[in-house]
Design a protein around this motif. Structure first.
Motif, PDB file in Angstrom:
ATOM      1  N   VAL A 176       1.415  -7.610  -3.878  1.00 53.79           N
ATOM      2  CA  VAL A 176       0.272  -7.230  -4.693  1.00 53.79           C
ATOM      3  C   VAL A 176      -0.022  -5.768  -4.381  1.00 53.79           C
ATOM      4  CG1 VAL A 176      -2.184  -7.634  -5.121  1.00 53.79           C
ATOM      5  CG2 VAL A 176      -0.685  -9.554  -4.562  1.00 53.79           C
ATOM      6  N   LEU A 177      -0.189  -4.961  -5.433  1.00 53.14           N
ATOM      7  CA  LEU A 177      -0.443  -3.537  -5.235  1.00 53.14           C
ATOM      8  C   LEU A 177      -1.829  -3.337  -4.634  1.00 53.14           C
ATOM      9  CD1 LEU A 177       0.741  -0.701  -5.619  1.00 53.14           C
ATOM     10  CD2 LEU A 177      -0.319  -0.646  -7.880  1.00 53.14           C
ATOM     11  N   GLY A 178      -1.895  -2.586  -3.547  1.00 53.67           N
ATOM     12  CA  GLY A 178      -3.161  -2.307  -2.876  1.00 53.67           C
ATOM     13  C   GLY A 178      -4.046  -1.410  -3.721  1.00 53.67           C
ATOM     14  N   LYS A 179      -5.334  -1.452  -3.473  1.00 53.73           N
ATOM     15  CA  LYS A 179      -6.300  -0.659  -4.233  1.00 53.73           C
ATOM     16  C   LYS A 179      -6.395   0.776  -3.708  1.00 53.73           C
ATOM     17  CE  LYS A 179      -9.292  -4.551  -5.538  1.00 53.73           C
ATOM     18  NZ  LYS A 179      -8.211  -5.463  -5.731  1.00 53.73           N
ATOM     19  N   THR A 180      -5.886   1.020  -2.512  1.00 49.95           N
ATOM     20  CA  THR A 180      -5.944   2.367  -1.928  1.00 49.95           C
ATOM     21  C   THR A 180      -4.519   2.834  -1.621  1.00 49.95           C
ATOM     22  OG1 THR A 180      -6.097   1.496   0.314  1.00 49.95           O
ATOM     23  CG2 THR A 180      -8.170   1.919  -0.837  1.00 49.95           C
ATOM     24  N   SER A 181      -4.430   4.078  -1.178  1.00 51.26           N
ATOM     25  CA  SER A 181      -3.136   4.611  -0.737  1.00 51.26           C
ATOM     26  C   SER A 181      -3.335   5.236   0.638  1.00 51.26           C
ATOM     27  CB  SER A 181      -2.606   5.646  -1.728  1.00 51.26           C
ATOM     28  OG  SER A 181      -3.489   6.753  -1.784  1.00 51.26           O
ATOM     29  N   VAL A 182      -2.231   5.533   1.310  1.00 50.20           N
ATOM     30  CA  VAL A 182      -2.302   6.168   2.627  1.00 50.20           C
ATOM     31  C   VAL A 182      -2.254   7.686   2.404  1.00 50.20           C
ATOM     32  CG1 VAL A 182      -1.261   6.355   4.915  1.00 50.20           C
ATOM     33  CG2 VAL A 182      -1.097   4.194   3.636  1.00 50.20           C
ATOM     34  N   GLY A 183      -3.316   8.364   2.777  1.00 52.93           N
ATOM     35  CA  GLY A 183      -3.466   9.794   2.511  1.00 52.93           C
ATOM     36  C   GLY A 183      -2.342  10.660   3.078  1.00 52.93           C
ATOM     37  N   ASP A 184      -1.880  11.575   2.229  1.00 54.16           N
ATOM     38  CA  ASP A 184      -0.904  12.604   2.592  1.00 54.16           C
ATOM     39  C   ASP A 184       0.376  12.029   3.204  1.00 54.16           C
ATOM     40  OD1 ASP A 184      -0.259  15.335   2.509  1.00 54.16           O
ATOM     41  OD2 ASP A 184      -0.663  15.532   4.658  1.00 54.16           O
ATOM     42  N   ILE A 199       0.866  -1.184   0.000  1.00 52.57           N
ATOM     43  CA  ILE A 199       0.000   0.000   0.000  1.00 52.57           C
ATOM     44  C   ILE A 199       0.906   1.238   0.000  1.00 52.57           C
ATOM     45  CG2 ILE A 199      -1.845   1.232   1.217  1.00 52.57           C
ATOM     46  CD1 ILE A 199      -2.397  -1.488   2.678  1.00 52.57           C
ATOM     47  N   PRO A 200       0.973   1.932  -1.118  1.00 52.77           N
ATOM     48  CA  PRO A 200       1.849   3.110  -1.164  1.00 52.77           C
ATOM     49  C   PRO A 200       1.216   4.306  -0.445  1.00 52.77           C
ATOM     50  CG  PRO A 200       0.707   2.883  -3.248  1.00 52.77           C
ATOM     51  CD  PRO A 200       0.308   1.693  -2.402  1.00 52.77           C
ATOM     52  N   GLY A 201       2.078   5.225  -0.009  1.00 55.76           N
ATOM     53  CA  GLY A 201       1.584   6.501   0.492  1.00 55.76           C
ATOM     54  C   GLY A 201       1.094   7.325  -0.689  1.00 55.76           C
ATOM     55  N   GLU A 202       0.150   8.188  -0.456  1.00 56.29           N
ATOM     56  CA  GLU A 202      -0.426   9.012  -1.522  1.00 56.29           C
ATOM     57  C   GLU A 202       0.660   9.775  -2.282  1.00 56.29           C
ATOM     58  OE1 GLU A 202      -3.719  12.636  -1.943  1.00 56.29           O
ATOM     59  OE2 GLU A 202      -3.122  11.925   0.033  1.00 56.29           O
ATOM     60  N   LYS A 203       1.670  10.266  -1.575  1.00 57.52           N
ATOM     61  CA  LYS A 203       2.724  11.054  -2.202  1.00 57.52           C
ATOM     62  C   LYS A 203       3.713  10.177  -2.985  1.00 57.52           C
ATOM     63  CE  LYS A 203       2.649  14.666   1.359  1.00 57.52           C
ATOM     64  NZ  LYS A 203       3.446  15.346   2.402  1.00 57.52           N
ATOM     65  N   SER A 204       3.651   8.863  -2.795  1.00 53.67           N
ATOM     66  CA  SER A 204       4.597   7.965  -3.465  1.00 53.67           C
ATOM     67  C   SER A 204       3.941   7.018  -4.464  1.00 53.67           C
ATOM     68  CB  SER A 204       5.327   7.106  -2.417  1.00 53.67           C
ATOM     69  OG  SER A 204       6.020   7.889  -1.503  1.00 53.67           O
ATOM     70  N   GLN A 205       2.634   7.073  -4.609  1.00 52.86           N
ATOM     71  CA  GLN A 205       1.957   6.044  -5.404  1.00 52.86           C
ATOM     72  C   GLN A 205       2.362   6.060  -6.874  1.00 52.86           C
ATOM     73  OE1 GLN A 205      -2.102   7.013  -4.276  1.00 52.86           O
ATOM     74  NE2 GLN A 205      -2.581   7.572  -6.383  1.00 52.86           N
ATOM     75  N   THR A 206       2.814   7.200  -7.394  1.00 55.26           N
ATOM     76  CA  THR A 206       3.249   7.215  -8.795  1.00 55.26           C
ATOM     77  C   THR A 206       4.639   6.587  -8.959  1.00 55.26           C
ATOM     78  OG1 THR A 206       4.155   9.435  -8.544  1.00 55.26           O
ATOM     79  CG2 THR A 206       1.900   9.272  -9.369  1.00 55.26           C
ATOM     80  N   LEU A 207       5.378   6.444  -7.863  1.00 57.34           N
ATOM     81  CA  LEU A 207       6.737   5.874  -7.909  1.00 57.34           C
ATOM     82  C   LEU A 207       6.720   4.355  -7.886  1.00 57.34           C
ATOM     83  CD1 LEU A 207       8.309   8.210  -5.179  1.00 57.34           C
ATOM     84  CD2 LEU A 207       8.278   8.593  -7.640  1.00 57.34           C
ATOM     85  N   PHE A 208       5.754   3.801  -7.167  1.00 59.35           N
ATOM     86  CA  PHE A 208       5.707   2.349  -6.987  1.00 59.35           C
ATOM     87  C   PHE A 208       4.615   1.770  -7.899  1.00 59.35           C
ATOM     88  CE2 PHE A 208       7.089   3.960  -2.691  1.00 59.35           C
ATOM     89  CZ  PHE A 208       8.423   3.641  -2.860  1.00 59.35           C
ATOM     90  N   THR A 209       5.009   1.474  -9.113  1.00 56.96           N
ATOM     91  CA  THR A 209       4.070   1.015 -10.137  1.00 56.96           C
ATOM     92  C   THR A 209       3.977  -0.508 -10.127  1.00 56.96           C
ATOM     93  OG1 THR A 209       5.847   0.877 -11.748  1.00 56.96           O
ATOM     94  CG2 THR A 209       4.663   2.995 -11.597  1.00 56.96           C
ATOM     95  N   GLU A 210       3.031  -1.017 -10.914  1.00 52.24           N
ATOM     96  CA  GLU A 210       2.893  -2.475 -11.091  1.00 52.24           C
ATOM     97  C   GLU A 210       4.182  -3.049 -11.652  1.00 52.24           C
ATOM     98  OE1 GLU A 210       0.561  -4.685 -10.409  1.00 52.24           O
ATOM     99  OE2 GLU A 210      -1.284  -3.545 -10.098  1.00 52.24           O
ATOM    100  N   GLU A 211       4.776  -2.312 -12.584  1.00 54.79           N
ATOM    101  CA  GLU A 211       6.028  -2.760 -13.210  1.00 54.79           C
ATOM    102  C   GLU A 211       7.140  -2.889 -12.167  1.00 54.79           C
ATOM    103  OE1 GLU A 211       9.316  -0.979 -16.295  1.00 54.79           O
ATOM    104  OE2 GLU A 211       7.219  -0.409 -16.625  1.00 54.79           O
ATOM    105  N   TRP A 212       7.235  -1.891 -11.298  1.00 55.03           N
ATOM    106  CA  TRP A 212       8.280  -1.924 -10.266  1.00 55.03           C
ATOM    107  C   TRP A 212       8.020  -3.076  -9.297  1.00 55.03           C
ATOM    108  CZ3 TRP A 212       8.321  -1.320  -4.907  1.00 55.03           C
ATOM    109  CH2 TRP A 212       9.597  -1.182  -4.335  1.00 55.03           C
ATOM    110  N   LEU A 213       6.744  -3.289  -8.942  1.00 55.17           N
ATOM    111  CA  LEU A 213       6.403  -4.398  -8.048  1.00 55.17           C
ATOM    112  C   LEU A 213       6.736  -5.742  -8.686  1.00 55.17           C
ATOM    113  CD1 LEU A 213       3.008  -3.560  -6.289  1.00 55.17           C
ATOM    114  CD2 LEU A 213       5.251  -3.754  -5.267  1.00 55.17           C
TER     115      LEU A 213
END
Length: 197
Positions: A148-156, A122-136
């Motif tokens: 497995v990439l989570g469906k939500t992110s941790v806000g702020d 589960i990426p943080g909201e500020k990092s979700q563009t960095l941790f992609t499916e490809e990177w995972l």
């Protein structure tokens, strides 16, 4: 008649002598009482003066102690505020890491974990563009467990959380810095302010 005059004169002299003696005795008694009262007044005044001086000295010591405590507290608060800023700036610097640095940090953190099975990343909201499916997918090729990439992110937040059925491994930058702050704050304060205390 001369004898009567002599007797009257002797009686007058005797009365004058007794009067003088009584006057001297009474004057001495009054003077003695006056001196005793004066001494008592001076002693009482001295005691009150000493008591007032002692009270003033105690008040001064208390005021000085309060001032020293207040000054120490103010300095401590300033040092604490500086430490808070240092830790807050550390989080900001981590959030500003480049894409490569954040991915490298995450890769190193994931590599150190002794886990198995499937975990939700589960990426943080500020990092979700960095941790992609490809990177995972790249990480899954290396790690002994599966992400497995989570469906939500941790806000702020920046960083990430790993979740396995409610058990979470927190790698959010703010949480990591707070943990270091709680564990190492005293040591940092000693090193930073050693020469200024």
């Amino acid at each position: 008649m001369e004898a009567i005059e002599k007797i009257v004169e002797q009686l007058n002299q005797q009365a004058d002598l007794e009067l003088r003696q009584l006057k001297e005795k009474e004057t001495a008694r009054i003077d003695q009482e006056f001196q005793a009262e004066l001494t008592e007044i001076k002693t009482d005044h001295q005691k009150r003066l000493e008591k007032n001086i002692q009270s003033l000295e105690n008040s001064y010591k208390q005021a000085t102690n309060r001032q020293q405590v207040a000054q120490k507290q103010m300095i401590l608060n300033q040092k604490q505020a500086i430490l808070e800023r240092v830790f807050a700036e550390a989080v900001i610097k981590m959030e500003d890491w480049s894409l490569e640095d954040q991915q490298k940090f995450a890769h190193n953190a994931l590599n150190k974990l002794q886990l198995q099975g499937e975990l939700v990343f589960i990426p943080g909201e500020k990092s979700q563009t960095l941790f992609t499916e490809e990177w995972l997918s790249e990480q899954n090729n290396i790690l002994p467990y599966h992400l497995v990439l989570g469906k939500t992110s941790v806000g702020d937040q920046a960083g990430f959380i790993l979740d396995r059925e409610g058990v979470q491994y927190n790698f959010l930058y703010q949480s990591l810095v707070r943990e270091i702050q709680q564990r190492e704050s005293f040591q940092f304060a000693q090193e930073l302010f050693e020469s200024n205390s």
